[in-house]
Design a protein around this motif. Structure first.
Motif, short mmCIF file in Angstrom:
data_model
loop_
_atom_site.label_atom_id
_atom_site.label_comp_id
_atom_site.label_asym_id
_atom_site.label_seq_id
_atom_site.Cartn_x
_atom_site.Cartn_y
_atom_site.Cartn_z
N ALA A 428 0.70 -1.24 -0.13
CA ALA A 428 -0.04 -0.03 -0.02
C ALA A 428 0.85 1.38 -0.05
N VAL A 429 0.33 2.49 -0.38
CA VAL A 429 0.77 3.62 -0.22
C VAL A 429 1.41 4.03 1.21
N MET A 430 0.86 3.64 2.30
CA MET A 430 1.41 3.63 3.54
C MET A 430 0.56 2.72 4.39
N GLY A 431 1.17 2.68 5.78
CA GLY A 431 0.38 1.67 6.77
C GLY A 431 -1.25 2.05 6.69
N PRO A 432 -2.25 1.12 7.28
CA PRO A 432 -3.37 1.50 7.53
C PRO A 432 -3.83 2.51 8.51
N GLU A 433 -3.03 2.82 9.38
CA GLU A 433 -3.22 3.82 10.55
C GLU A 433 -3.06 5.05 9.90
N GLY A 434 -1.93 5.17 9.44
CA GLY A 434 -1.50 6.67 8.67
C GLY A 434 -2.46 6.91 7.47
N ALA A 435 -2.78 5.88 6.79
CA ALA A 435 -3.53 6.19 5.74
C ALA A 435 -5.17 6.72 5.89
N ALA A 436 -5.66 5.79 6.89
CA ALA A 436 -6.95 6.06 7.38
C ALA A 436 -7.04 7.53 7.99
N ASN A 437 -5.92 7.84 8.86
CA ASN A 437 -6.06 9.11 9.71
C ASN A 437 -5.96 10.17 8.49
N ILE A 438 -5.31 9.99 7.39
CA ILE A 438 -5.20 11.19 6.45
C ILE A 438 -6.51 11.19 5.54
N ILE A 439 -6.96 10.09 4.98
CA ILE A 439 -8.09 10.20 4.13
C ILE A 439 -9.28 10.36 4.59
N PHE A 440 -9.54 9.80 5.87
CA PHE A 440 -10.81 9.99 6.87
C PHE A 440 -11.06 11.10 7.52
N LYS A 441 -9.67 12.22 7.69
CA LYS A 441 -9.60 13.03 8.69
C LYS A 441 -10.87 13.88 9.07
N GLY A 442 -11.38 14.31 7.86
CA GLY A 442 -12.65 15.28 8.18
C GLY A 442 -13.65 14.34 8.94
N GLU A 443 -14.07 13.17 8.41
CA GLU A 443 -15.20 12.24 8.84
C GLU A 443 -14.91 11.89 10.29
N ILE A 444 -13.72 11.41 10.58
CA ILE A 444 -13.43 11.07 11.89
C ILE A 444 -13.44 12.44 12.96
N ALA A 445 -13.09 13.45 12.44
CA ALA A 445 -13.32 14.47 13.37
C ALA A 445 -14.69 15.00 13.59
N ALA A 446 -15.49 14.66 12.57
CA ALA A 446 -17.07 14.96 12.56
C ALA A 446 -17.83 13.97 13.55
N ALA A 447 -17.23 12.82 13.66
CA ALA A 447 -17.89 11.73 14.15
C ALA A 447 -18.29 11.96 15.68
N LYS A 448 -19.41 11.34 16.17
CA LYS A 448 -19.75 11.37 17.47
C LYS A 448 -18.94 10.71 18.08
N ASP A 449 -18.22 9.48 17.48
CA ASP A 449 -17.38 8.72 18.32
C ASP A 449 -16.07 8.45 17.56
N PRO A 450 -15.38 9.51 17.38
CA PRO A 450 -14.05 9.44 16.28
C PRO A 450 -13.10 8.62 16.64
N GLU A 451 -13.13 7.96 17.83
CA GLU A 451 -12.21 6.79 17.65
C GLU A 451 -12.67 5.63 17.18
N ALA A 452 -13.84 5.45 17.48
CA ALA A 452 -14.63 4.22 17.00
C ALA A 452 -14.62 4.07 15.42
N LEU A 453 -14.83 5.38 14.91
CA LEU A 453 -14.81 5.76 13.51
C LEU A 453 -13.43 5.26 12.70
N ARG A 454 -12.51 6.02 13.66
CA ARG A 454 -11.25 5.77 13.23
C ARG A 454 -10.65 4.26 12.89
N LYS A 455 -11.04 3.46 14.00
CA LYS A 455 -10.90 2.19 14.08
C LYS A 455 -11.30 1.29 12.81
N GLN A 456 -12.44 1.66 12.73
CA GLN A 456 -13.53 1.23 11.56
C GLN A 456 -12.67 1.54 10.08
N LYS A 457 -12.24 2.92 10.02
CA LYS A 457 -11.82 3.17 8.64
C LYS A 457 -10.43 2.50 8.66
#
Ligand code: HXC
Length: 514
Positions: A428-457
């Motif tokens: 992949a372009v990078m590890g799943p943690e780094g990738a999800a944090n970058i491409i879903f940054k907005g969604e995660i920040a706006a989520a009710k439970d950001p940590e749960a969404l981050r894990k899911q992504k």
């Protein structure tokens, strides 16, 4: 003169010349734990095979009292012999004669044996033990060095060149070993430096011992100038003899094939990679689990250890191994590991040795230090070396192959002939943690439970890309194989590539990012 007297005279002259610098100088050499030059040569070559030339060469210098000095052999012994029945050209500087210093006649003996080695297509072994340019001979000794460096460069990629540093190798003298393919050093005996401790004290006011400046450990661990480190001269000579079994005699030949041997028992190849992707393991266990007799000759083992390089055999054929080492810095590419791999790749390519690459790395090492040290320029060397290489190139992706690291480690895109991946591969372009944090940054920040969404992504990204199957679906990977199948796939790939014949565009030469 009678015939008898003629022969007695001959043997007297020969024995006198063979005594080198005489009893006192010999005593001093031995007291330092160093072998004599001729004994070193004999310890490397097959018994009785050494034939010496130019024993009676004399210097022509008449300055600074030199006209009165007889220097037997002018401080260097040259000749040919065999190792395991194969011919080699060899020279050894004799420190007992004027400190092995290099005057014009000394240099000409060396260049003559180098020219022989080139014409005969046989390896050159040089044993360095010298105080450097012979001060009394001035520019003539500098000329001698220049003529050696020129030949080292001409011979590069034509015949293997091996340097063994067994004493001082000071000043510009170090550049002959530096131009050769493999440099061997011995603990407490080898000393390599451009400017010695005295100059450093005068110019910089710093005190340092020769050992700390350029001893064997420094050159093996810190500078990377040396490729093989030994505790004794005897161990060093065994290393040299082992090395030459893996390499061909010149660039028109292939390395000798040996009888095939299975890897030794005791490696459970399926259990080497830990369950967690962040856990380290020793990539040499993978190599030993796959290669003949589990015999891996590692090169530059002590320097840039995040990259493992060396020779092994697969079904009797020599291969050059390039592997990320997850035990050190997670196996990242950085300035030194890129240099280390690139030079080795070029050696293998020049000498018809197929390349086997094992991949497990998170990418290039981030950080200001690396950026400022030129990781762009140095990192480019490995891309260049792999792309340029036309020997069979086979890649096995073991686990992580992220970003630029994926491309650099002999990907299909740089011309790999075969790319295999274990089911544990994550491409992949990078590890799943780094990738999800970058491409879903907005969604995660706006989520009710950001940590749960981050894990899911992270999970979603990992399922999509942290496997070899997307790469395999696109043909970037030729086969996803179980670890236990690796040797079979590699041996087959080597054997079907025996007649590989690939060309690059005609040019005078490329301009690699040296
Ligand atoms: C002439 C030399 C010599 C030299 C040593 N000797 N180096 N003779 N030219 N470069 C002689 C000594 O005079 C002495 O001769 C004998 O060799 C043994 O040397 P010692 O000093 O007694 O030995 P030791 O105590 O073991 O010290 C070894 C040494 C020291 C550290 C190598 O000799 C030394 O510092 N030498 C000079 C090193 C150097 O700076 N070389 C020039 C580098 S510049 P007697 O007759 O007393 O037994 C250079 C430019 C090359 O090489 C550029 C190429 C591009």
């Amino acid at each position: 003169m009678s015939l008898l007297k003629t022969f007695i005279d001959h043997f007297t002259r020969r024995d006198r010349a063979a005594l080198g610098g005489g009893p006192e100088a010999i005593k001093k050499q031995v007291a330092q734990g160093k072998l004599l030059a001729r004994d070193r040569i004999k310890a490397i070559l097959d018994p009785g095979s050494f034939h010496e030339y130019d024993l009676f060469v004399e210097h022509k210098c008449s300055d600074f009292g030199m006209e009165k000095k007889q220097l037997p052999g002018d401080g260097v012994i040259t000749g040919t012999g065999t190792i395991l029945g194969h011919p080699v050209a060899i020279f050894a500087q004799d420190f007992t004669v004027a400190g092995g210093s290099l005057g014009l006649a000394h240099a000409r003996k060396i260049t003559k044996i180098m020219d022989h080695a080139m014409k005969l297509g046989i390896p050159l072994i040089g044993i360095n033990d010298s105080g450097g340019a012979r001060i009394q001979e001035g520019v003539n000794s500098l000329a001698g060095y220049g003529e050696i460096f020129f030949r080292n460069t001409m011979a590069s990629g034509v015949i293997p060149q091996i340097s063994i540093v067994l004493g001082p190798c000071a000043g510009g003298a170090v550049y002959s070993p530096a131009l050769t393919d493999f440099v061997f050093v011995v603990d407490k005996i080898s000393k390599m430096f451009i400017t010695g401790p005295e100059v450093i004290k005068t110019v910089l006011g710093e005190e340092i011992s020769m050992e700390d400046l350029g001893g064997a450990r420094v050159q093996s661990e810190i500078s990377g100038n040396a490729h093989f480190y030994a505790k004794s001269e005897a161990e060093c000579f065994e290393q040299v003899k082992r090395l030459v079994t893996f390499i061909p005699w010149n660039n028109r030949k292939k390395a000798d094939s040996f009888p095939p041997r299975f890897p030794k028992a005791g490696f459970d190849i399926g259990a080497i990679i830990p369950a967690k992707a962040s856990q380290p393991y020793d990539v040499r266990d993978v190599i030993r689990a796959i290669c003949d007799d589990s015999d891996f000759m590692e090169i530059q083992a002590l320097w840039a250890a995040n990259m493992t390089i060396g020779f092994a055999r697969l079904e009797g054929h020599t291969v050059g191994i390039v592997a990320n080492q997850p035990l050190v810095l997670a196996g990242v590419l950085d300035v030194d590991s890129s240099d280390k791999a690139a030079r080795f790749i070029r050696f293998c390519d020049a000498f018809n040795i197929p390349l086997v690459t094992f991949v497990d790395l998170p990418g290039y090492l981030p950080g200001v230090d690396q950026e400022h040290a030129g990781v762009i320029r140095h990192g480019a060397k490995i891309l260049y070396a792999y792309s340029e290489a036309t020997v069979p190139k086979i890649t096995v992706i073991l686990r992580k192959a992220y970003g630029g690291g994926y491309i650099a480690m002999c990907s299909r895109h740089l011309g790999a002939d075969f790319v295999f991946a274990w089911p544990t591969a994550e491409i992949a372009v990078m590890g799943p943690e780094g990738a999800a944090n970058i491409i879903f940054k907005g969604e995660i920040a706006a989520a009710k439970d950001p940590e749960a969404l981050r894990k899911q992504k992270v999970q979603e990204y990992a399922e999509k890309f942290a496997s070899p199957y997307v790469a395999a679906a696109n043909g970037h990977v030729d086969a996803v194989i179980a670890p236990q199948e690796t040797r079979d796939f590699l041996v087959h790939a080597i054997e079907v590539s025996v007649e590989k014949n690939e060309h690059r565009p005609a040019k005078k030469h490329g301009v690699p990012p040296f």
